[in-house]
Design an enzyme around this catalytic site. Structure first.
Site, PDB file in Angstrom:
ATOM      1  N   VAL A   1     -48.514 140.380   1.250  1.00 31.36           N
ATOM      2  CA  VAL A   1     -48.202 138.948   1.245  1.00 31.36           C
ATOM      3  C   VAL A   1     -46.889 138.655   1.960  1.00 31.36           C
ATOM      4  CG1 VAL A   1     -49.423 138.706  -0.944  1.00 31.36           C
ATOM      5  CG2 VAL A   1     -46.946 139.031  -0.960  1.00 31.36           C
TER       6      VAL A   1
ATOM      7  N   VAL B   1     -49.665 144.628  10.100  1.00 33.37           N
ATOM      8  CA  VAL B   1     -49.292 143.215  10.253  1.00 33.37           C
ATOM      9  C   VAL B   1     -48.134 142.875   9.331  1.00 33.37           C
ATOM     10  CG1 VAL B   1     -50.068 140.832   9.930  1.00 33.37           C
ATOM     11  CG2 VAL B   1     -51.593 142.499  11.004  1.00 33.37           C
ATOM     12  N   LYS B   2     -48.200 143.316   8.065  1.00 34.45           N
ATOM     13  CA  LYS B   2     -47.142 142.982   7.104  1.00 34.45           C
ATOM     14  C   LYS B   2     -45.824 143.671   7.467  1.00 34.45           C
ATOM     15  CE  LYS B   2     -44.739 141.471   3.807  1.00 34.45           C
ATOM     16  NZ  LYS B   2     -44.812 141.872   2.407  1.00 34.45           N
ATOM     17  N   ILE B   3     -45.904 144.903   7.908  1.00 37.96           N
ATOM     18  CA  ILE B   3     -44.673 145.601   8.287  1.00 37.96           C
ATOM     19  C   ILE B   3     -44.029 144.911   9.481  1.00 37.96           C
ATOM     20  CG2 ILE B   3     -43.773 147.754   9.241  1.00 37.96           C
ATOM     21  CD1 ILE B   3     -45.918 149.182   7.475  1.00 37.96           C
TER      22      ILE B   3
END
Length: 337
Positions: A145, A194-196
């Site tokens: 998230v 994507v989150k990193i």
């Protein structure tokens, strides 16, 4: 088990071709991890009327969910009969422990049908957990998230999801209870990358914001005036507006700590090496994040990057005691919006 829930959903979808009044019952949901983020996310599910049972290592942190109709259990094993179990923990080691440690979610004869992990862990760790889930017949979605507890409660959280698309389709309505934006990016563990990448930008933007804010203050401009201008310009964003109160009033109540940000920079730079992508700005920012950890202020928000920049520039910052809109509708101290 969620196998039966999925089967019921598939049958219901087929029945809808001939009977539009059919309404399959919702899944029974478990939640593991009720820290600052987890409790706010689980609260949104409970408020939406979802059948929810939560567990946390420190049980008291899950107790507030009872006010919203959720149940609290004393052991992770009590969630094995749930259709879907969400996890929101700090590290890959924590995730491995709650899933595979003694009394873990996946160590009994009965297992849930799907695990939806919202933690920020490496792609490699996520793939390893996915493989273990597959061995036990459990579907696995990576669903990290963007946001923090305050963002969750304002209804503006964003989620990015990867894994079996059929599983995503079955639980997407639950994800939309948690956040306003849910983006499916494909199979496997693409959501982790994507989150990193997102969190690398988080650090780079904050360091840049600290540098330019100190620059104008040392030149004689108040922080609140500069940030008001910036936030209302084309360079402003939901993030710069959200961080402005901390920068103006030096309120470093933690939403995301330097240690957690350092972990994400380590993951991001490792991914860059494996994919042969040069990231010079990110690498320099990683050193500033390391300096914030080295300062010892590891229990404050990573916005302390501003203080470190000021110290390096030979000035001492003081709170300006000015109300600044964070863009989330947070009430003023005087009770006004």
């Amino acid at each position: 088990m969620i196998g039966s829930y999925f089967e019921q959903q598939t049958i219901a979808e087929a029945d809808q071709m001939t009977d539009s009044t059919t309404d399959a019952s919702g899944p029974r949901v478990g939640w593991i991890g009720t820290g600052r983020m987890g409790v706010a996310m689980a609260e949104r599910l409970a408020k939406a009327g979802v059948d929810l049972t939560a567990w946390n290592r420190t049980l008291a942190k899950a107790e507030p969910l009872k006010e919203h109709g959720a149940a609290v259990c004393e052991a992770v094993a009590d969630l094995r009969d749930r259709d879907v179990v969400f996890t929101m923990v700090s590290t890959s080691a924590d995730l491995e422990k709650v899933l595979l440690g003694e009394g873990g979610l996946l160590t009994g004869d009965q297992v849930p049908g799907a695990v939806v992990d919202c933690s920020t862990i490496s792609t490699e760790a996520s793939a390893a957990v996915r493989a273990i889930c597959a061995e036990r017949g459990v579907d696995f979605l990576a669903a990290p998230v963007s946001g923090n507890g305050k963002v969750v409660r304002s209804g503006t959280l964003s989620l990015v999801v990867s894994g079996p698309e059929a599983t995503y389709d079955k639980v997407a309505h639950l994800l939309r209870h948690i956040g306003k934006s849910v983006t499916y990016v494909g199979e496997g563990d693409l959501a982790r990358l994507v989150k990193i990448a997102h969190n690398l930008m988080l650090g780079v933007v904050t360091q840049s914001l600290a540098e330019i804010t100190v620059l104008v203050e040392k030149g004689g401009v108040s922080r609140h005036a500069f940030l008001e201008f910036l936030n209302n310009s084309v360079m402003g964003s939901a993030f710069t507006r959200y961080k402005s109160p901390a920068f103006v009033n030096l309120d470093y109540t933690p939403t995301f700590t330097p240690i957690l940000l350092r972990k994400d920079f380590d993951l991001g730079l490792a991914a860059a090496r494996s994919l042969d992508v040069p990231m010079p700005v990110t690498a320099i920012t990683a050193q500033m994040v390391q300096a914030s950890v080295g300062s010892g202020r590891v229990d404050e928000d990573f916005s302390i990057l501003l203080d470190l920049q000021a110290a390096a520039s030979g000035i001492e910052l003081k709170p300006e005691s000015v109300h600044v809109d964070d863009g989330l509708g947070t009430p003023r101290e005087d009770g006004r919006s």
